[in-house]
Design a protein around this motif. Sequence first.
Motif, PDB file in Angstrom:
ATOM      1  N   GLN A  38       0.834  -1.207   0.000  1.00 42.43           N
ATOM      2  CA  GLN A  38       0.000   0.000   0.000  1.00 42.43           C
ATOM      3  C   GLN A  38       0.864   1.250   0.000  1.00 42.43           C
ATOM      4  OE1 GLN A  38      -2.671  -0.271   3.325  1.00 42.43           O
ATOM      5  NE2 GLN A  38      -4.072  -1.650   2.255  1.00 42.43           N
ATOM      6  N   ARG A  39       1.971   1.206   0.729  1.00 45.94           N
ATOM      7  CA  ARG A  39       2.890   2.346   0.765  1.00 45.94           C
ATOM      8  C   ARG A  39       3.450   2.601  -0.628  1.00 45.94           C
ATOM      9  NH1 ARG A  39       4.934   5.925   4.640  1.00 45.94           N
ATOM     10  NH2 ARG A  39       3.384   4.691   5.700  1.00 45.94           N
ATOM     11  N   ALA A  40       3.876   1.547  -1.307  1.00 44.49           N
ATOM     12  CA  ALA A  40       4.406   1.696  -2.667  1.00 44.49           C
ATOM     13  C   ALA A  40       3.349   2.264  -3.598  1.00 44.49           C
ATOM     14  CB  ALA A  40       4.910   0.345  -3.183  1.00 44.49           C
ATOM     15  N   GLU A  41       2.117   1.791  -3.470  1.00 44.63           N
ATOM     16  CA  GLU A  41       1.021   2.308  -4.295  1.00 44.63           C
ATOM     17  C   GLU A  41       0.847   3.804  -4.075  1.00 44.63           C
ATOM     18  OE1 GLU A  41      -3.760   1.811  -4.379  1.00 44.63           O
ATOM     19  OE2 GLU A  41      -2.613  -0.047  -4.620  1.00 44.63           O
ATOM     20  N   LYS A  47      -2.695   2.976  -9.170  1.00 44.07           N
ATOM     21  CA  LYS A  47      -3.879   2.422  -8.516  1.00 44.07           C
ATOM     22  C   LYS A  47      -3.947   0.915  -8.738  1.00 44.07           C
ATOM     23  CE  LYS A  47      -5.511   6.297  -7.037  1.00 44.07           C
ATOM     24  NZ  LYS A  47      -5.279   6.634  -5.658  1.00 44.07           N
ATOM     25  N   GLY A  48      -4.272   0.189  -7.685  1.00 42.15           N
ATOM     26  CA  GLY A  48      -4.399  -1.256  -7.778  1.00 42.15           C
ATOM     27  C   GLY A  48      -3.098  -2.011  -7.566  1.00 42.15           C
ATOM     28  N   LEU A  49      -2.000  -1.294  -7.342  1.00 41.70           N
ATOM     29  CA  LEU A  49      -0.700  -1.928  -7.165  1.00 41.70           C
ATOM     30  C   LEU A  49      -0.693  -2.873  -5.966  1.00 41.70           C
ATOM     31  CD1 LEU A  49       2.370  -2.054  -7.904  1.00 41.70           C
ATOM     32  CD2 LEU A  49       2.675  -0.252  -6.218  1.00 41.70           C
ATOM     33  N   ALA A  50      -1.213  -2.424  -4.839  1.00 42.34           N
ATOM     34  CA  ALA A  50      -1.203  -3.241  -3.627  1.00 42.34           C
ATOM     35  C   ALA A  50      -2.006  -4.526  -3.822  1.00 42.34           C
ATOM     36  CB  ALA A  50      -1.752  -2.442  -2.441  1.00 42.34           C
ATOM     37  N   GLU A  51      -3.151  -4.411  -4.442  1.00 34.88           N
ATOM     38  CA  GLU A  51      -3.988  -5.592  -4.670  1.00 34.88           C
ATOM     39  C   GLU A  51      -3.315  -6.558  -5.642  1.00 34.88           C
ATOM     40  OE1 GLU A  51      -6.796  -8.148  -3.799  1.00 34.88           O
ATOM     41  OE2 GLU A  51      -6.694  -6.185  -2.850  1.00 34.88           O
ATOM     42  N   ALA A  52      -2.680  -6.027  -6.680  1.00 30.94           N
ATOM     43  CA  ALA A  52      -1.979  -6.883  -7.639  1.00 30.94           C
ATOM     44  C   ALA A  52      -0.838  -7.618  -6.955  1.00 30.94           C
ATOM     45  CB  ALA A  52      -1.450  -6.050  -8.805  1.00 30.94           C
ATOM     46  N   TYR A  53      -0.077  -6.911  -6.130  1.00 32.29           N
ATOM     47  CA  TYR A  53       1.026  -7.537  -5.397  1.00 32.29           C
ATOM     48  C   TYR A  53       0.501  -8.647  -4.493  1.00 32.29           C
ATOM     49  CZ  TYR A  53       4.677  -8.374  -2.012  1.00 32.29           C
ATOM     50  OH  TYR A  53       5.596  -8.985  -1.198  1.00 32.29           O
ATOM     51  N   LYS A  54      -0.559  -8.361  -3.763  1.00 31.31           N
ATOM     52  CA  LYS A  54      -1.136  -9.343  -2.846  1.00 31.31           C
ATOM     53  C   LYS A  54      -1.552 -10.609  -3.600  1.00 31.31           C
ATOM     54  CE  LYS A  54      -4.867  -9.848   0.511  1.00 31.31           C
ATOM     55  NZ  LYS A  54      -6.026  -9.195   1.129  1.00 31.31           N
TER      56      LYS A  54
END
Length: 85
Positions: A38-41, A47-54
């Motif tokens: 989330q911090r990186a996002e 947008k959506g980076l944290a969810e994609a990583y997860k």
Amino acid sequence: RKLLEQIKKEYEIAEKCRKKGLDPVDYVEIVPACNSAQRAEGIIGVKGLAEAYKKIFTEYKNKGYGGSDAKLFASLKTAELIIEG
């Protein structure tokens, strides 16, 4: 819960201070985040980076990779997705 409440209060103080105009920008650049994805996002602005990583991290964990390896491969794969657009 108390920690999150305190973070919210501190963030509100930071916002008020920034609105005084003594800093180069009048807003707090970094928004609170619960994890590094989330911090990186928030920093990168994708947008959506944290969810994609997860999702990618979970896929690697399910394939049997250990925690550190899954994090590494998920980070690299996420970076690849960002580069590809």
